[in-house]
Design a protein around this motif. Structure first.
Motif, PDB file in Angstrom:
ATOM      1  N   VAL A  19       0.952  -0.936   0.032  1.00 52.36           N
ATOM      2  CA  VAL A  19      -0.182  -0.026  -0.017  1.00 52.36           C
ATOM      3  C   VAL A  19       1.138   1.045  -0.025  1.00 52.36           C
ATOM      4  CG1 VAL A  19      -1.711   1.420   1.013  1.00 52.36           C
ATOM      5  CG2 VAL A  19      -1.967  -1.117   1.001  1.00 52.36           C
ATOM      6  N   THR A  20       1.962   1.227   0.879  1.00 58.07           N
ATOM      7  CA  THR A  20       2.691   2.277   1.005  1.00 58.07           C
ATOM      8  C   THR A  20       3.607   2.601  -0.405  1.00 58.07           C
ATOM      9  OG1 THR A  20       2.823   2.104   3.401  1.00 58.07           O
ATOM     10  CG2 THR A  20       4.668   3.564   2.459  1.00 58.07           C
ATOM     11  N   CYS A  21       4.062   1.593  -1.015  1.00 57.35           N
ATOM     12  CA  CYS A  21       4.753   1.647  -2.302  1.00 57.35           C
ATOM     13  C   CYS A  21       3.838   2.410  -3.327  1.00 57.35           C
ATOM     14  CB  CYS A  21       5.092   0.392  -2.551  1.00 57.35           C
ATOM     15  SG  CYS A  21       6.596  -0.461  -1.668  1.00 57.35           S
ATOM     16  N   PHE A  22       2.781   1.906  -3.374  1.00 55.41           N
ATOM     17  CA  PHE A  22       1.695   2.398  -4.425  1.00 55.41           C
ATOM     18  C   PHE A  22       1.798   4.032  -4.120  1.00 55.41           C
ATOM     19  CE2 PHE A  22      -0.650  -1.129  -6.055  1.00 55.41           C
ATOM     20  CZ  PHE A  22      -0.922  -0.730  -7.044  1.00 55.41           C
ATOM     21  N   VAL A  23       1.390   4.499  -3.000  1.00 57.26           N
ATOM     22  CA  VAL A  23       1.561   5.940  -2.693  1.00 57.26           C
ATOM     23  C   VAL A  23       2.735   6.411  -2.931  1.00 57.26           C
ATOM     24  CG1 VAL A  23       0.597   7.648  -1.326  1.00 57.26           C
ATOM     25  CG2 VAL A  23      -0.387   5.457  -1.090  1.00 57.26           C
ATOM     26  N   LEU A  24       3.778   6.046  -2.521  1.00 58.36           N
ATOM     27  CA  LEU A  24       5.233   6.384  -2.716  1.00 58.36           C
ATOM     28  C   LEU A  24       5.564   6.620  -4.141  1.00 58.36           C
ATOM     29  CD1 LEU A  24       7.512   4.298  -0.356  1.00 58.36           C
ATOM     30  CD2 LEU A  24       7.253   6.720  -0.395  1.00 58.36           C
ATOM     31  N   SER A  67       3.161   7.798  13.051  1.00 59.57           N
ATOM     32  CA  SER A  67       3.894   6.588  12.809  1.00 59.57           C
ATOM     33  C   SER A  67       4.577   6.161  13.964  1.00 59.57           C
ATOM     34  CB  SER A  67       5.009   6.658  11.579  1.00 59.57           C
ATOM     35  OG  SER A  67       5.815   5.556  11.487  1.00 59.57           O
ATOM     36  N   LEU A  68       5.349   6.994  14.848  1.00 58.81           N
ATOM     37  CA  LEU A  68       6.277   6.710  16.095  1.00 58.81           C
ATOM     38  C   LEU A  68       5.475   6.492  17.399  1.00 58.81           C
ATOM     39  CD1 LEU A  68       9.077   9.320  15.875  1.00 58.81           C
ATOM     40  CD2 LEU A  68       9.422   6.879  15.727  1.00 58.81           C
ATOM     41  N   ALA A  69       4.405   7.212  17.544  1.00 56.78           N
ATOM     42  CA  ALA A  69       3.210   7.180  18.431  1.00 56.78           C
ATOM     43  C   ALA A  69       2.625   5.803  18.076  1.00 56.78           C
ATOM     44  CB  ALA A  69       2.224   8.291  18.499  1.00 56.78           C
ATOM     45  N   PRO A  70       2.065   5.695  17.185  1.00 55.67           N
ATOM     46  CA  PRO A  70       1.312   4.165  16.851  1.00 55.67           C
ATOM     47  C   PRO A  70       2.167   2.861  17.210  1.00 55.67           C
ATOM     48  CG  PRO A  70       0.749   5.671  15.101  1.00 55.67           C
ATOM     49  CD  PRO A  70       1.986   6.375  15.964  1.00 55.67           C
ATOM     50  N   THR A  71       3.519   3.333  16.904  1.00 53.72           N
ATOM     51  CA  THR A  71       4.534   1.988  16.813  1.00 53.72           C
ATOM     52  C   THR A  71       4.909   1.433  17.953  1.00 53.72           C
ATOM     53  OG1 THR A  71       5.373   2.630  14.489  1.00 53.72           O
ATOM     54  CG2 THR A  71       6.766   1.125  15.888  1.00 53.72           C
ATOM     55  N   PHE A  72       5.444   2.546  18.619  1.00 51.14           N
ATOM     56  CA  PHE A  72       5.833   2.482  20.198  1.00 51.14           C
ATOM     57  C   PHE A  72       5.154   2.810  21.236  1.00 51.14           C
ATOM     58  CE2 PHE A  72       9.718   3.660  17.159  1.00 51.14           C
ATOM     59  CZ  PHE A  72      10.147   2.393  16.955  1.00 51.14           C
ATOM     60  N   LEU A  73       4.134   3.609  21.154  1.00 49.89           N
ATOM     61  CA  LEU A  73       3.306   3.770  22.211  1.00 49.89           C
ATOM     62  C   LEU A  73       1.855   3.126  22.025  1.00 49.89           C
ATOM     63  CD1 LEU A  73       3.956   7.461  22.872  1.00 49.89           C
ATOM     64  CD2 LEU A  73       4.870   5.525  24.088  1.00 49.89           C
ATOM     65  N   HIS A 104      22.036   1.564   1.176  1.00 50.99           N
ATOM     66  CA  HIS A 104      21.684   0.319   1.764  1.00 50.99           C
ATOM     67  C   HIS A 104      20.289   0.015   1.928  1.00 50.99           C
ATOM     68  CE1 HIS A 104      26.058   0.292   3.234  1.00 50.99           C
ATOM     69  NE2 HIS A 104      25.536   1.423   3.709  1.00 50.99           N
ATOM     70  N   ALA A 105      19.549   0.216   0.682  1.00 50.83           N
ATOM     71  CA  ALA A 105      18.088   0.143   0.744  1.00 50.83           C
ATOM     72  C   ALA A 105      17.633  -1.305   0.933  1.00 50.83           C
ATOM     73  CB  ALA A 105      17.674   0.627  -0.402  1.00 50.83           C
ATOM     74  N   GLY A 106      18.456  -2.317  -0.009  1.00 53.10           N
ATOM     75  CA  GLY A 106      18.059  -3.591   0.060  1.00 53.10           C
ATOM     76  C   GLY A 106      18.147  -4.063   1.410  1.00 53.10           C
ATOM     77  N   LYS A 107      19.247  -3.850   2.155  1.00 58.80           N
ATOM     78  CA  LYS A 107      19.398  -4.344   3.483  1.00 58.80           C
ATOM     79  C   LYS A 107      18.165  -3.806   4.467  1.00 58.80           C
ATOM     80  CE  LYS A 107      24.474  -4.782   2.834  1.00 58.80           C
ATOM     81  NZ  LYS A 107      25.649  -4.357   3.223  1.00 58.80           N
ATOM     82  N   TRP A 108      18.021  -2.804   4.361  1.00 57.94           N
ATOM     83  CA  TRP A 108      17.061  -2.234   5.268  1.00 57.94           C
ATOM     84  C   TRP A 108      15.656  -2.732   5.132  1.00 57.94           C
ATOM     85  CZ3 TRP A 108      17.408   0.525   9.544  1.00 57.94           C
ATOM     86  CH2 TRP A 108      18.584   1.439   9.777  1.00 57.94           C
ATOM     87  N   PHE A 109      15.384  -3.019   3.896  1.00 58.35           N
ATOM     88  CA  PHE A 109      14.167  -3.467   3.468  1.00 58.35           C
ATOM     89  C   PHE A 109      14.124  -4.792   4.014  1.00 58.35           C
ATOM     90  CE2 PHE A 109      11.911  -6.926   0.559  1.00 58.35           C
ATOM     91  CZ  PHE A 109      10.701  -6.518   0.830  1.00 58.35           C
ATOM     92  N   LEU A 154       8.424   0.521  11.105  1.00 58.28           N
ATOM     93  CA  LEU A 154       9.084  -0.481  10.366  1.00 58.28           C
ATOM     94  C   LEU A 154       8.504  -0.767   8.774  1.00 58.28           C
ATOM     95  CD1 LEU A 154       9.836  -2.995  13.009  1.00 58.28           C
ATOM     96  CD2 LEU A 154      11.420  -1.326  12.082  1.00 58.28           C
ATOM     97  N   VAL A 155       7.038  -0.715   8.771  1.00 62.16           N
ATOM     98  CA  VAL A 155       6.418  -0.957   7.317  1.00 62.16           C
ATOM     99  C   VAL A 155       6.885   0.492   6.385  1.00 62.16           C
ATOM    100  CG1 VAL A 155       4.215  -0.851   6.394  1.00 62.16           C
ATOM    101  CG2 VAL A 155       4.485  -2.279   8.238  1.00 62.16           C
ATOM    102  N   ILE A 156       6.804   1.863   7.174  1.00 53.48           N
ATOM    103  CA  ILE A 156       6.923   2.711   6.157  1.00 53.48           C
ATOM    104  C   ILE A 156       8.499   2.655   5.833  1.00 53.48           C
ATOM    105  CG2 ILE A 156       7.234   5.205   6.531  1.00 53.48           C
ATOM    106  CD1 ILE A 156       5.113   5.514   8.124  1.00 53.48           C
ATOM    107  N   ILE A 157       9.268   2.421   6.631  1.00 52.61           N
ATOM    108  CA  ILE A 157      10.978   2.425   6.365  1.00 52.61           C
ATOM    109  C   ILE A 157      11.129   1.035   5.444  1.00 52.61           C
ATOM    110  CG2 ILE A 157      13.410   2.098   7.239  1.00 52.61           C
ATOM    111  CD1 ILE A 157      12.554   3.122   9.770  1.00 52.61           C
ATOM    112  N   GLY A 158      10.370   0.114   5.450  1.00 53.15           N
ATOM    113  CA  GLY A 158      10.620  -1.091   4.717  1.00 53.15           C
ATOM    114  C   GLY A 158      10.129  -0.843   3.287  1.00 53.15           C
ATOM    115  N   ALA A 159       8.729  -0.091   3.070  1.00 55.03           N
ATOM    116  CA  ALA A 159       8.333   0.286   2.078  1.00 55.03           C
ATOM    117  C   ALA A 159       9.175   1.100   1.035  1.00 55.03           C
ATOM    118  CB  ALA A 159       6.936   0.708   2.269  1.00 55.03           C
ATOM    119  N   THR A 160       9.720   2.311   1.932  1.00 54.28           N
ATOM    120  CA  THR A 160      10.592   3.212   1.287  1.00 54.28           C
ATOM    121  C   THR A 160      11.882   2.466   0.854  1.00 54.28           C
ATOM    122  OG1 THR A 160       9.628   4.937   2.813  1.00 54.28           O
ATOM    123  CG2 THR A 160      11.876   5.449   1.581  1.00 54.28           C
ATOM    124  N   SER A 161      12.168   1.731   1.528  1.00 57.37           N
ATOM    125  CA  SER A 161      13.562   0.899   1.286  1.00 57.37           C
ATOM    126  C   SER A 161      13.451  -0.056  -0.145  1.00 57.37           C
ATOM    127  CB  SER A 161      14.075   0.065   2.432  1.00 57.37           C
ATOM    128  OG  SER A 161      14.640   0.777   3.562  1.00 57.37           O
TER     129      SER A 161
END
Length: 347
Positions: free
Chosen positions: A56-61, A162-168, A206-211, A238-245
């Motif tokens: 989903v995020t890749c589509f919008v990116l 993103s940060l608040a939903p992920t960690f809090l 290092h996009a591939g490694k981050w993904f 992690l989903v946002i970073i993974g999709a961006t990567s």
């Protein structure tokens, strides 16, 4: 590292678009393998969920990277496709259920079918249309901001959405899985930032490694917690970073597909219809594999049904396009002529 976006769509990005919709479809279809006694099926379910929401995020990116070029004719074309599939699905369901035409169920269903965007028939579609209509302002704002201003904007959005939903575990929307317009706007703006200013060097190189790291970490956490949706959410960092990567991995590749480029670009035009039919077709065809969630036939049958979804979408869309092409073009040209003077300052 500044990375300028080309206005011309490239086969490698269209291939990413196809991969993204397949990830989404796999995620939709494999849900019945959750907590399967056969560990292979359960692991497959967790792995698909770990990367599925990245689609989903890749589509919008991609939309943000190339920037949406809003015109009334484009909106009419988008709206006509959404409306056509909404009515088709409603008509088939009504016929199969033998719903009386004079019943309240039929009238209510018809109103919903004729208003698929505001009735939120597909959450992604409703949110995407909003982003589509706001795109002229989002594009202008992105171009007028300095790099530091843009970074500040993204930082604020990432903190709250993103940060608040992920960690809090504090969701800033009523949808607990982060499927909301705010996150779609965030993804669009990330795409615009990469197009205008490039990605951070630590992510770009290092996009591939981050993904891979994000995918494995999401899988490990959710598998340990026996929860396929704990970290595999649209608003999870992690989903946002993974999709961006994943997106940057395709940006970095020199893949040209000289003999398949045209075929890939043409196939990519079927991704949106595939999404519109996806949930509905899965609900109609998943009987072919749901009875096998406890045995080794599940995954082969699941993949077979996915192939059926692709084939059905291709047939339906190929029949539909000639029917709506001329009236949509006529209406779109008329809208451009009449509305361009009013909207020219906006887009």
């Amino acid at each position: 590292m500044t990375q300028k976006a080309s206005l011309q769509r490239q086969p490698k990005f269209e291939l990413l678009r196809i991969l993204a919709i397949l990830l989404i479809s796999f995620m939709h279809g494999i849900k019945d393998a959750y907590l399967s006694p056969l560990e292979l099926n359960n692991i497959a379910h967790m792995m698909v969920n770990a990367v599925g929401n990245m689609g989903v995020t890749c589509f919008v990116l991609l939309s943000g990277y190339f920037s949406i070029r809003f015109r009334p004719s484009k909106f009419i074309k988008l709206w006509s496709v959404i409306l056509a599939y909404s009515v088709i699905i409603f008509a088939v369901d009504t016929a199969l259920a033998h719903t009386p035409l004079a019943s309240k169920e039929f009238v209510k269903g018809l109103i919903t079918a004729l208003t698929p965007i505001t009735s939120n028939t597909w959450w992604f579609v409703s949110s995407y249309v909003i982003v589509f209509m706001l795109s002229p302002l989002l594009n202008k704002a992105s171009a007028s901001m300095s790099r530091r201003q843009f970074q500040y904007l993204l930082a604020v959005l990432l903190i709250f959405y993103s940060l608040a939903p992920t960690f809090l575990f504090h969701s800033m929307s009523n949808e607990p899985n982060g499927k909301c317009t705010q996150n779609m706007i965030l993804a669009y703006l990330i795409g615009r930032y990469i197009a205008l200013h490039g990605a951070p060097d630590w992510l770009q190189r290092h996009a591939g490694k981050w993904f891979l790291c994000c995918s494995l970490l999401i899988f490990a956490i959710d598998y340990a917690l026996h929860s396929p949706y704990h970290f595999a959410k649209d608003n999870n960092l992690l989903v946002i970073i993974g999709a961006t990567s994943l997106f940057l991995t395709f940006c970095n590749t020199r893949m040209s597909l000289p003999h398949m480029g045209n075929a890939v670009c043409k196939a990519a035009t079927y991704t949106f219809p595939f999404y519109l039919l996806n949930w509905w077709l899965i609900s109609r065809l998943d009987f072919q594999y749901v009875a096998h969630t406890t045995d080794y036939l599940f995954l082969p049958l699941f993949l077979l049904v996915q192939a059926e979804l692709v084939a059905i979408t291709f047939i339906v869309e190929s029949l539909l396009r000639p029917l709506i092409k001329r009236p949509v073009k006529t209406l779109g040209d008329f809208a451009d002529r009449k509305l361009h003077p009013l909207l020219s300052e906006i887009y």
